[in-house]
Motif scaffolding. Structure first.
Motif, PDB file in Angstrom:
ATOM      1  N   ILE A  57       0.846  -1.192   0.000  1.00  0.00           N
ATOM      2  CA  ILE A  57       0.000   0.000   0.000  1.00  0.00           C
ATOM      3  C   ILE A  57       0.882   1.243   0.000  1.00  0.00           C
ATOM      4  O   ILE A  57       1.773   1.384   0.841  1.00  0.00           O
ATOM      5  CB  ILE A  57      -0.932   0.006   1.224  1.00  0.00           C
ATOM      6  N   ILE A  58       0.636   2.137  -0.940  1.00  0.00           N
ATOM      7  CA  ILE A  58       1.418   3.375  -1.015  1.00  0.00           C
ATOM      8  C   ILE A  58       0.577   4.610  -0.692  1.00  0.00           C
ATOM      9  O   ILE A  58       1.104   5.718  -0.584  1.00  0.00           O
ATOM     10  CB  ILE A  58       2.079   3.544  -2.398  1.00  0.00           C
ATOM     11  N   GLY A  59      -0.722   4.429  -0.537  1.00  0.00           N
ATOM     12  CA  GLY A  59      -1.600   5.528  -0.167  1.00  0.00           C
ATOM     13  C   GLY A  59      -2.941   4.994   0.287  1.00  0.00           C
ATOM     14  O   GLY A  59      -3.429   3.999  -0.261  1.00  0.00           O
ATOM     15  N   GLU A  60      -3.536   5.648   1.289  1.00  0.00           N
ATOM     16  CA  GLU A  60      -4.788   5.090   1.817  1.00  0.00           C
ATOM     17  C   GLU A  60      -5.546   6.113   2.644  1.00  0.00           C
ATOM     18  O   GLU A  60      -4.958   6.927   3.371  1.00  0.00           O
ATOM     19  CB  GLU A  60      -4.469   3.867   2.680  1.00  0.00           C
TER      20      GLU A  60
ATOM     21  N   LYS B 195       1.053  -0.357  -4.865  1.00  0.00           N
ATOM     22  CA  LYS B 195       2.265  -0.062  -5.621  1.00  0.00           C
ATOM     23  C   LYS B 195       2.150  -0.465  -7.082  1.00  0.00           C
ATOM     24  O   LYS B 195       2.720   0.189  -7.966  1.00  0.00           O
ATOM     25  CB  LYS B 195       3.455  -0.759  -4.975  1.00  0.00           C
ATOM     26  N   ASP B 196       1.398  -1.534  -7.354  1.00  0.00           N
ATOM     27  CA  ASP B 196       1.277  -2.009  -8.741  1.00  0.00           C
ATOM     28  C   ASP B 196       0.288  -1.196  -9.564  1.00  0.00           C
ATOM     29  O   ASP B 196       0.037  -1.499 -10.723  1.00  0.00           O
ATOM     30  CB  ASP B 196       0.903  -3.485  -8.777  1.00  0.00           C
ATOM     31  N   GLY B 197      -0.294  -0.148  -8.958  1.00  0.00           N
ATOM     32  CA  GLY B 197      -1.225   0.716  -9.673  1.00  0.00           C
ATOM     33  C   GLY B 197      -2.691   0.429  -9.405  1.00  0.00           C
ATOM     34  O   GLY B 197      -3.566   1.218  -9.789  1.00  0.00           O
ATOM     35  N   LYS B 198      -2.996  -0.666  -8.752  1.00  0.00           N
ATOM     36  CA  LYS B 198      -4.382  -0.990  -8.441  1.00  0.00           C
ATOM     37  C   LYS B 198      -4.928  -0.015  -7.400  1.00  0.00           C
ATOM     38  O   LYS B 198      -4.223   0.384  -6.475  1.00  0.00           O
ATOM     39  CB  LYS B 198      -4.475  -2.416  -7.906  1.00  0.00           C
ATOM     40  N   ILE B 199      -6.183   0.346  -7.569  1.00  0.00           N
ATOM     41  CA  ILE B 199      -6.849   1.250  -6.628  1.00  0.00           C
ATOM     42  C   ILE B 199      -8.195   0.656  -6.243  1.00  0.00           C
ATOM     43  O   ILE B 199      -9.002   0.310  -7.111  1.00  0.00           O
ATOM     44  CB  ILE B 199      -7.046   2.653  -7.235  1.00  0.00           C
TER      45      ILE B 199
END
Length: 322
Positions: A9-12, A21-25
């Motif tokens: 997780i890079i943002g939440e 990180k892989d671009g999934k949201i």
């Protein structure tokens, strides 16, 4: 073994959005998309392309059970904190179908599908919504791309309104400020603006907002998430219209304003704060504040068939037609 990038997780904003990180949201609170329908009782709807580059679209609603030849136009900006929900979602489609039929909102509604953060951080959404308003206004002239016959055949361009809930209410403010300094096509003017539970905030708590933990509150976290590069951060004039660098509210580019708040809403005090600031600014238009007791944030969107929701939407309809 190393962790898979799809799990990093890079943002939440917990329970609202998670960025990997892989671009999934993931947007767990977002409702499903539904199709437009031309033959629903009392209202027709369809999806239209406003611009291909950038891609801006809209769902447009036309009342079919009306006796008006020319209808006012409501350009509407949905809520969702600038990072979720859609003009095409079940939530907003159901709201407009219900409000037009049950509350006699006899207006052409252009519900704008603006681009969302974090894929498109602010101020992209503001620019998309301005471009959508300009596209609507361009139908009053002979200089229009992607012509929409519902506007050409049924719209009264002397009665253009903008409206929105939550983040959409914030967009309403920013569009109204922009309209004061940048003309619309055809020399048109925004007649009125509807702010439903608008999303404003600042570094200093007001009213019943918590003093301890203010920077960890959802409105604070959401703004930093959707506009991480905002000059002055949470005191950027786009979220704090009373910031030191904010232009005077006396310049709001419309003739009348309706601000709606709900007593149990965490943003209730901000709506009243904004109303009082406009009143004290010297703005010359008609200003109205409505508060619904015992209701929470955007109750009318979630429960459009409730008595309180019908009351609010009828007030909006009266505001448009008075």
């Amino acid at each position: 073994m190393g962790s898979s990038s799809e799990n990093i997780i890079i943002g939440e904003i917990p329970s609202y959005i998670t960025v990997y990180k892989d671009g999934k949201i993931d947007r767990p609170r977002e409702t499903a998309f539904v199709a437009a329908c031309v033959k629903e009782i009392g209202v027709s709807s369809k999806d239209i392309i406003i611009s291909q580059n950038p891609l801006i679209s809209s769902r447009i609603y036309l009342p079919t059970s009306n006796n008006h030849n020319q209808l006012p136009i409501l350009v509407y900006f949905h809520g969702g904190g600038f990072f979720f929900e859609s003009a095409f979602s079940q939530l907003y489609h159901n709201y407009f179908n219900t409000s037009i039929v049950l509350s006699q909102l006899h207006a052409i509604v252009v519900s704008v599908e603006y681009r969302l953060a974090p894929e498109h951080p602010l101020p992209v959404a503001y620019d998309d919504c301005w471009d959508a308003l300009q596209w609507v206004a361009s139908h009053s002239t002979n200089n229009v791309i992607n012509t929409e016959p519902w506007l050409i055949n049924h719209a009264d361009f002397n009665r253009i309104f903008i409206g929105g809930d939550s983040a959409g209410g914030n967009i309403v403010h920013n569009i109204a400020m922009r309209a004061a300094i940048q003309p619309l096509h055809g020399g048109l003017q925004i007649l009125g603006a509807i702010y439903a539970h608008p999303y404003f905030y600042s570094s200093k708590p007001i009213g019943f907002e918590p003093v301890i933990g203010h920077e960890e509150s959802l409105p604070y976290l959401a703004w930093n998430f959707v506009y991480p590069s905002a000059p002055a951060g949470i005191d950027n004039p786009m979220i704090n219209p009373l910031a030191p660098e904010a232009p005077s509210l006396s310049g709001l580019g419309c003739s009348k304003i309706l601000i709606c708040v709900a007593s149990n809403d965490a943003l209730r005090d901000r709506g009243v704060w904004y109303h009082d600031a406009v009143k004290q600014s010297g703005w010359k238009g008609e200003l109205q504040l409505f508060e619904q007791e015992d209701e929470d944030h955007v109750y009318h969107i979630f429960h459009p068939e409730s008595e309180h929701a019908k009351k609010l939407t009828k007030l909006m309809a009266s505001f448009i037609f008075q």
